[in-house]
Design a protein around this motif. Structure first.
Motif, PDB file in Angstrom:
ATOM      1  N   ALA A 144       0.834  -1.202   0.000  1.00 51.83           N
ATOM      2  CA  ALA A 144       0.000   0.000   0.000  1.00 51.83           C
ATOM      3  C   ALA A 144       0.873   1.257   0.000  1.00 51.83           C
ATOM      4  CB  ALA A 144      -0.930   0.002   1.215  1.00 51.83           C
ATOM      5  N   PHE A 145       1.931   1.242   0.797  1.00 46.78           N
ATOM      6  CA  PHE A 145       2.853   2.388   0.833  1.00 46.78           C
ATOM      7  C   PHE A 145       3.491   2.600  -0.535  1.00 46.78           C
ATOM      8  CE2 PHE A 145       7.207   3.949   1.135  1.00 46.78           C
ATOM      9  CZ  PHE A 145       7.009   5.168   1.764  1.00 46.78           C
ATOM     10  N   THR A 146       3.937   1.511  -1.153  1.00 49.21           N
ATOM     11  CA  THR A 146       4.593   1.611  -2.460  1.00 49.21           C
ATOM     12  C   THR A 146       3.645   2.201  -3.506  1.00 49.21           C
ATOM     13  OG1 THR A 146       6.024  -0.284  -1.982  1.00 49.21           O
ATOM     14  CG2 THR A 146       5.674   0.277  -4.307  1.00 49.21           C
ATOM     15  N   LEU A 147       2.435   1.664  -3.565  1.00 50.11           N
ATOM     16  CA  LEU A 147       1.457   2.149  -4.544  1.00 50.11           C
ATOM     17  C   LEU A 147       1.114   3.618  -4.301  1.00 50.11           C
ATOM     18  CD1 LEU A 147      -0.898  -0.954  -4.643  1.00 50.11           C
ATOM     19  CD2 LEU A 147       0.401  -0.069  -6.594  1.00 50.11           C
ATOM     20  N   GLY A 148       0.925   3.976  -3.039  1.00 50.18           N
ATOM     21  CA  GLY A 148       0.581   5.349  -2.720  1.00 50.18           C
ATOM     22  C   GLY A 148       1.705   6.313  -3.048  1.00 50.18           C
ATOM     23  N   PHE A 149       2.928   5.940  -2.701  1.00 49.21           N
ATOM     24  CA  PHE A 149       4.068   6.824  -2.967  1.00 49.21           C
ATOM     25  C   PHE A 149       4.240   7.047  -4.464  1.00 49.21           C
ATOM     26  CE2 PHE A 149       8.510   7.671  -3.891  1.00 49.21           C
ATOM     27  CZ  PHE A 149       8.810   8.686  -2.997  1.00 49.21           C
ATOM     28  N   LEU A 150       4.181   5.971  -5.232  1.00 53.66           N
ATOM     29  CA  LEU A 150       4.340   6.105  -6.674  1.00 53.66           C
ATOM     30  C   LEU A 150       3.195   6.913  -7.280  1.00 53.66           C
ATOM     31  CD1 LEU A 150       5.578   2.517  -7.576  1.00 53.66           C
ATOM     32  CD2 LEU A 150       6.937   4.613  -7.477  1.00 53.66           C
ATOM     33  N   ALA A 151       1.973   6.683  -6.808  1.00 54.65           N
ATOM     34  CA  ALA A 151       0.823   7.412  -7.342  1.00 54.65           C
ATOM     35  C   ALA A 151       0.956   8.911  -7.117  1.00 54.65           C
ATOM     36  CB  ALA A 151      -0.468   6.908  -6.710  1.00 54.65           C
ATOM     37  N   ARG A 152       1.650   9.296  -6.060  1.00 60.19           N
ATOM     38  CA  ARG A 152       1.827  10.722  -5.786  1.00 60.19           C
ATOM     39  C   ARG A 152       2.987  11.328  -6.558  1.00 60.19           C
ATOM     40  NH1 ARG A 152       0.556   8.570  -0.719  1.00 60.19           N
ATOM     41  NH2 ARG A 152       2.743   8.386  -0.104  1.00 60.19           N
ATOM     42  N   ASN A 153       3.787  10.486  -7.213  1.00 60.93           N
ATOM     43  CA  ASN A 153       4.993  10.991  -7.868  1.00 60.93           C
ATOM     44  C   ASN A 153       5.064  10.742  -9.370  1.00 60.93           C
ATOM     45  OD1 ASN A 153       7.177  12.019  -5.732  1.00 60.93           O
ATOM     46  ND2 ASN A 153       5.998  10.387  -4.792  1.00 60.93           N
ATOM     47  N   VAL A 154       4.359   9.724  -9.855  1.00 59.71           N
ATOM     48  CA  VAL A 154       4.391   9.436 -11.291  1.00 59.71           C
ATOM     49  C   VAL A 154       3.691  10.554 -12.051  1.00 59.71           C
ATOM     50  CG1 VAL A 154       3.517   7.891 -13.084  1.00 59.71           C
ATOM     51  CG2 VAL A 154       4.548   6.942 -11.013  1.00 59.71           C
ATOM     52  N   LEU A 155       4.325  10.999 -13.140  1.00 60.95           N
ATOM     53  CA  LEU A 155       3.744  12.051 -13.972  1.00 60.95           C
ATOM     54  C   LEU A 155       3.033  11.462 -15.182  1.00 60.95           C
ATOM     55  CD1 LEU A 155       6.810  14.452 -13.846  1.00 60.95           C
ATOM     56  CD2 LEU A 155       4.659  14.715 -12.597  1.00 60.95           C
ATOM     57  N   GLY A 156       3.706  10.562 -15.842  1.00 56.78           N
ATOM     58  CA  GLY A 156       3.136   9.872 -16.994  1.00 56.78           C
ATOM     59  C   GLY A 156       3.717   8.481 -17.051  1.00 56.78           C
ATOM     60  N   GLN A 157       3.075   7.600 -17.786  1.00 57.85           N
ATOM     61  CA  GLN A 157       3.536   6.214 -17.838  1.00 57.85           C
ATOM     62  C   GLN A 157       3.134   5.578 -19.161  1.00 57.85           C
ATOM     63  OE1 GLN A 157       1.901   3.729 -14.764  1.00 57.85           O
ATOM     64  NE2 GLN A 157       2.770   1.849 -15.582  1.00 57.85           N
ATOM     65  N   TYR A 158       4.130   5.031 -19.844  1.00 58.47           N
ATOM     66  CA  TYR A 158       3.846   4.129 -20.964  1.00 58.47           C
ATOM     67  C   TYR A 158       3.902   2.722 -20.404  1.00 58.47           C
ATOM     68  CZ  TYR A 158       4.332   1.266 -25.071  1.00 58.47           C
ATOM     69  OH  TYR A 158       4.143   0.294 -26.023  1.00 58.47           O
ATOM     70  N   ASP A 159       2.827   1.991 -20.533  1.00 60.08           N
ATOM     71  CA  ASP A 159       2.707   0.663 -19.928  1.00 60.08           C
ATOM     72  C   ASP A 159       2.715  -0.397 -21.023  1.00 60.08           C
ATOM     73  OD1 ASP A 159       2.198  -1.565 -18.449  1.00 60.08           O
ATOM     74  OD2 ASP A 159       0.272  -0.902 -17.636  1.00 60.08           O
ATOM     75  N   PRO A 160       3.832  -1.140 -21.181  1.00 63.81           N
ATOM     76  CA  PRO A 160       3.873  -2.202 -22.192  1.00 63.81           C
ATOM     77  C   PRO A 160       3.162  -3.478 -21.763  1.00 63.81           C
ATOM     78  CG  PRO A 160       5.953  -2.104 -21.031  1.00 63.81           C
ATOM     79  CD  PRO A 160       5.126  -0.971 -20.493  1.00 63.81           C
ATOM     80  N   LEU A 161       2.552  -3.452 -20.568  1.00 63.72           N
ATOM     81  CA  LEU A 161       1.770  -4.582 -20.051  1.00 63.72           C
ATOM     82  C   LEU A 161       2.593  -5.863 -19.989  1.00 63.72           C
ATOM     83  CD1 LEU A 161      -1.681  -3.999 -21.821  1.00 63.72           C
ATOM     84  CD2 LEU A 161      -0.951  -3.272 -19.545  1.00 63.72           C
ATOM     85  N   LEU A 162       3.764  -5.767 -19.388  1.00 69.62           N
ATOM     86  CA  LEU A 162       4.582  -6.963 -19.195  1.00 69.62           C
ATOM     87  C   LEU A 162       3.856  -7.942 -18.278  1.00 69.62           C
ATOM     88  CD1 LEU A 162       8.138  -5.411 -18.683  1.00 69.62           C
ATOM     89  CD2 LEU A 162       7.050  -6.158 -20.807  1.00 69.62           C
ATOM     90  N   LEU A 163       3.934  -9.209 -18.602  1.00 69.78           N
ATOM     91  CA  LEU A 163       3.323 -10.295 -17.833  1.00 69.78           C
ATOM     92  C   LEU A 163       1.800 -10.175 -17.776  1.00 69.78           C
ATOM     93  CD1 LEU A 163       5.828 -10.442 -14.819  1.00 69.78           C
ATOM     94  CD2 LEU A 163       5.913 -11.739 -16.952  1.00 69.78           C
TER      95      LEU A 163
END
Length: 319
Positions: free
Chosen positions: A116-135
């Motif tokens: 939960a901490f990891t997801l929350g921290f990243l959600a507050r810091n990620v600006l944009g994301q290209y997601d190649p949908l690995l796995l």
């Protein structure tokens, strides 16, 4: 944002898995302000135009034929958490299946809280994301392109740069990743195989250093080429943006710096820097087309040693 609700969700983690993914997502969102997503018509037109213009410019500059994903989303922070929860779960699945904790209930709560901490921290810091949908469960699923609007607006204000210009800069960066994966259809499978090898070895109690080394080197190439291509393609002055973003990557308060270290974001910054230096040297000596030869086939990826010695890569690949 409701910290007490976040803590309560973590404490209620249950089930048979190492992580209660439902509670991890609930806790991450409870502890994270979603941010506003009140997009004006100008905002919507701006995101669409930035992506479209970035695609056109990158095709011209790099000579790469690619398209952007159909799934282009402008998100708030909670949307980003939802979009990435499945990815984290896919990566962790094999490890979860073979982990036997001595105190499973307490371990599950701790692991759920960490996720939960990891997801929350990243959600507050990620600006944009290209997601190649690995796995991804569906190998035919379209790749994703996301922009976390509250973060884009907030960071533009923090850096004291015009929001439309900063938004355009982020769009160019993310579309460069679409260009890379479009130019190298083999890249997704290459990265997936290294992730799977590394995770399989971890579940067996070992460490596949070769797989993780190849993955790290490939991601250094991905990030470095994106930096080079974005700088060559962006249709405005960018020196101040580059300087301020570099400062931001290494800045923040003590908690942010610790979190970045724990989450390996310092490693990501090194990937940017080492990869960019490699491609700048190749492009200066042989041109951008020669640098783009890295995506012709997997064998053209630089080794870790060659990233530090671009001349050795040039001699080997002779682009």
């Amino acid at each position: 944002m409701d910290i007490l609700r976040s803590l309560r969700a973590v404490s209620e983690a249950s089930g048979t898995g190492v992580i209660d993914w439902s509670k991890a997502g609930e806790a991450a969102k409870a502890g994270t302000d979603p941010g506003t997503l009140d997009l004006t018509p100008a905002d919507r037109r701006g995101y669409a135009a930035d992506v479209r213009d970035a695609r056109t410019r990158l095709r011209e500059v790099a000579g790469v034929d690619f398209d952007v994903p159909d799934a282009i989303e402008v998100q708030n922070r909670h949307h980003w958490i939802d979009a990435n929860l499945a990815t984290f779960r896919s990566v962790m699945g094999p490890i979860e299946a073979t982990t036997n904790a001595r105190m499973p209930d307490l371990s599950r709560i701790a692991n759920t809280g960490s996720m939960a901490f990891t997801l929350g921290f990243l959600a507050r810091n990620v600006l944009g994301q290209y997601d190649p949908l690995l796995l991804a469960d569906d190998p035919n699923a379209d790749h994703g392109l996301y922009f976390v609007h509250p973060n884009v607006v907030g960071v533009a204000a923090d850096l004291d740069v015009a929001y439309p210009r900063f938004r355009r800069w982020i769009a160019f960066h993310e579309v460069t990743h679409a260009a890379e994966f479009g130019a190298a259809p083999w890249l997704s499978g290459y990265l997936e195989s290294r992730v799977e090898r590394g995770v399989d070895e971890l579940t067996a109690g070992g460490l596949d250093r070769a797989a993780f080394g190849e993955l790290q080197t490939a991601m250094t190439a991905v990030e470095g080429y994106a930096e080079l291509l974005m700088d060559r393609a962006f249709d405005d002055e960018y020196a101040d943006l580059r300087r301020k973003l570099d400062d931001r990557r290494g800045g923040g308060g003590p908690v942010q710096r610790i979190a970045r270290r724990l989450l390996g974001l310092g490693l990501k910054r090194q990937q940017y820097e080492r990869g960019a230096a490699f491609f700048e040297r190749v492009a200066d000596e042989r041109g951008l087309e020669a640098a783009s030869a890295v995506w012709d086939r997997p064998e053209n990826l630089p080794t870790s040693r060659e990233i530090a010695d671009p001349a050795a890569w040039i001699v080997r690949v002779d682009p």
